[in-house]
Scaffold this motif. Sequence first.
Motif, PDB file in Angstrom:
ATOM      1  N   SER A   1       1.511  -8.874   3.568  1.00 30.69           N
ATOM      2  CA  SER A   1       0.544  -8.127   4.372  1.00 30.69           C
ATOM      3  C   SER A   1       1.228  -7.002   5.147  1.00 30.69           C
ATOM      4  CB  SER A   1      -0.168  -9.070   5.351  1.00 30.69           C
ATOM      5  OG  SER A   1      -0.925 -10.039   4.665  1.00 30.69           O
ATOM      6  N   LEU A   2       2.407  -7.283   5.675  1.00 30.25           N
ATOM      7  CA  LEU A   2       3.155  -6.250   6.384  1.00 30.25           C
ATOM      8  C   LEU A   2       3.638  -5.159   5.431  1.00 30.25           C
ATOM      9  CD1 LEU A   2       5.208  -8.469   8.856  1.00 30.25           C
ATOM     10  CD2 LEU A   2       3.370  -6.887   9.450  1.00 30.25           C
ATOM     11  N   SER A   3       4.011  -5.550   4.219  1.00 33.79           N
ATOM     12  CA  SER A   3       4.441  -4.560   3.229  1.00 33.79           C
ATOM     13  C   SER A   3       3.326  -3.570   2.920  1.00 33.79           C
ATOM     14  CB  SER A   3       4.890  -5.260   1.937  1.00 33.79           C
ATOM     15  OG  SER A   3       6.010  -6.096   2.164  1.00 33.79           O
ATOM     16  N   LYS A   4       2.092  -4.072   2.773  1.00 31.84           N
ATOM     17  CA  LYS A   4       0.958  -3.189   2.509  1.00 31.84           C
ATOM     18  C   LYS A   4       0.697  -2.254   3.687  1.00 31.84           C
ATOM     19  CE  LYS A   4      -1.411  -6.419  -0.596  1.00 31.84           C
ATOM     20  NZ  LYS A   4      -2.620  -7.290  -0.778  1.00 31.84           N
ATOM     21  N   ALA A   5       0.789  -2.796   4.899  1.00 30.85           N
ATOM     22  CA  ALA A   5       0.519  -1.994   6.086  1.00 30.85           C
ATOM     23  C   ALA A   5       1.563  -0.901   6.291  1.00 30.85           C
ATOM     24  CB  ALA A   5       0.442  -2.888   7.320  1.00 30.85           C
ATOM     25  N   LEU A   6       2.821  -1.216   5.978  1.00 25.84           N
ATOM     26  CA  LEU A   6       3.907  -0.278   6.218  1.00 25.84           C
ATOM     27  C   LEU A   6       4.220   0.605   5.013  1.00 25.84           C
ATOM     28  CD1 LEU A   6       6.296  -2.605   8.261  1.00 25.84           C
ATOM     29  CD2 LEU A   6       5.115  -0.573   9.112  1.00 25.84           C
TER      30      LEU A   6
ATOM     31  N   VAL B   1       6.127  -0.087   2.512  1.00 29.55           N
ATOM     32  CA  VAL B   1       7.461  -0.353   1.963  1.00 29.55           C
ATOM     33  C   VAL B   1       7.621  -1.857   1.797  1.00 29.55           C
ATOM     34  CG1 VAL B   1       8.521   1.713   2.983  1.00 29.55           C
ATOM     35  CG2 VAL B   1       8.532  -0.457   4.253  1.00 29.55           C
ATOM     36  N   GLN B   2       8.571  -2.252   0.988  1.00 33.65           N
ATOM     37  CA  GLN B   2       8.797  -3.678   0.763  1.00 33.65           C
ATOM     38  C   GLN B   2       9.442  -4.310   1.987  1.00 33.65           C
ATOM     39  OE1 GLN B   2       7.592  -5.171  -1.975  1.00 33.65           O
ATOM     40  NE2 GLN B   2       8.070  -7.102  -0.943  1.00 33.65           N
ATOM     41  N   VAL B   3       8.849  -5.411   2.435  1.00 30.49           N
ATOM     42  CA  VAL B   3       9.331  -6.130   3.614  1.00 30.49           C
ATOM     43  C   VAL B   3       9.729  -7.536   3.197  1.00 30.49           C
ATOM     44  CG1 VAL B   3       8.616  -7.172   5.797  1.00 30.49           C
ATOM     45  CG2 VAL B   3       8.028  -4.805   5.309  1.00 30.49           C
ATOM     46  N   ALA B   4      10.909  -7.963   3.622  1.00 30.53           N
ATOM     47  CA  ALA B   4      11.385  -9.306   3.303  1.00 30.53           C
ATOM     48  C   ALA B   4      11.413 -10.150   4.568  1.00 30.53           C
ATOM     49  CB  ALA B   4      12.777  -9.242   2.695  1.00 30.53           C
TER      50      ALA B   4
END
Length: 374
Positions: A293-298, A300-303
């Motif tokens: 969900s954070l990856s979509k919002a930002l 970029v790929q978030v781990a």
Amino acid sequence: MSKRTSPALASHVPEAQRLSTIRGPLLAWYDRERRDLPWRRTRDAYAIWLSEVMLQQTQVSTVIPYWERFLARFPTVEALAQAPLEEVLTGWKGLGYYSRARNLHRAAQEVVARFGGRLPSTAEELLTLPGFGRYTAGAVASIAFGEQAPLVDGNVARVLSRLFEVEGLPGDRAREARLWELARALVQGERPGDFNQALMEHGATVCRPESPLCLLCPVRTACGAFKRGRVDELPPAKVRAPPKRLTLVLAVWPHEDALLFARRAEKGLFGGLWELPAAEVEPEAEHTVAAESLSKALGVQVAPEAELGTVRRQLTHRALTLRLLRVSGPRRPSRAPAFHELRWCTPDQAAGLGMSTAMLRALEAALAAGVLGR
């Protein structure tokens, strides 16, 4: 139709004699007993408007220092209109209901553009400005300009409901129309601004929701509810819906001595404010799902790396849960689809951002967890 329900539906204006038994004693009581509040010592329409906006949903004791600081920072309508929204929101930080600040800023810009920097003096014109409803327009027009403009807020509604035995639940259309009709009739006469303030003051200090001080009431002999032992019945309590539960996952993304911050769109919850980038998730969402969900919002790929804790806040209409998730990624973002702006800030730099109290508590929790010390 029963006798008890008829007062709410009556559309006639009370006789002048009945109005005078309320108006005169209430004004005399106000002159003796009113609280010494700073906005009552000025005739500046802008300062009075600011107080009315801040007092919506906020206690007087909380508003006073905010009002004084805000006026020192933005002393005129022109100063407020020229300030960046971010600076205005920073000055509002901690008051909550940030849509008030956004509307205040927009209205100031319109006052400068349309009215040469001077607030219009009538309720009708004030209603054309952002953030001005019937109450705010009536308050500013009557208090600042002496127009015989009515107002009805929660305190006034309670006073009028008891005085005239107005039936119906808060929000009922017939009840609201009757309350405004009564307020319009009562405000006609000398000192309309003081009279409106007397109504509000009376509801705040004497005609209280619980344990009203009827023996100290200057208009109890004119009060229908007092005469018939119905003070505790009127107005009936509004049935409130349970607060909506909302869970947000926050990206705690450290880089050297800074964290990533995002500014939200100007509408919606925390609109226009800064935050640790957030995305809505299900309460029990796994780390990997939250990171998606954070990856979509930002954009970029978030781990996900580790859960740092949880912050809970009770807002008026929401039970808010903030889950702090330490994250990293192969590419640090500078722009994001879900936010107006991104910044990498040290804690000292973040202190100057306009952030909600909930987000400030989340930031404090992240720093307490040592996110920048690892």
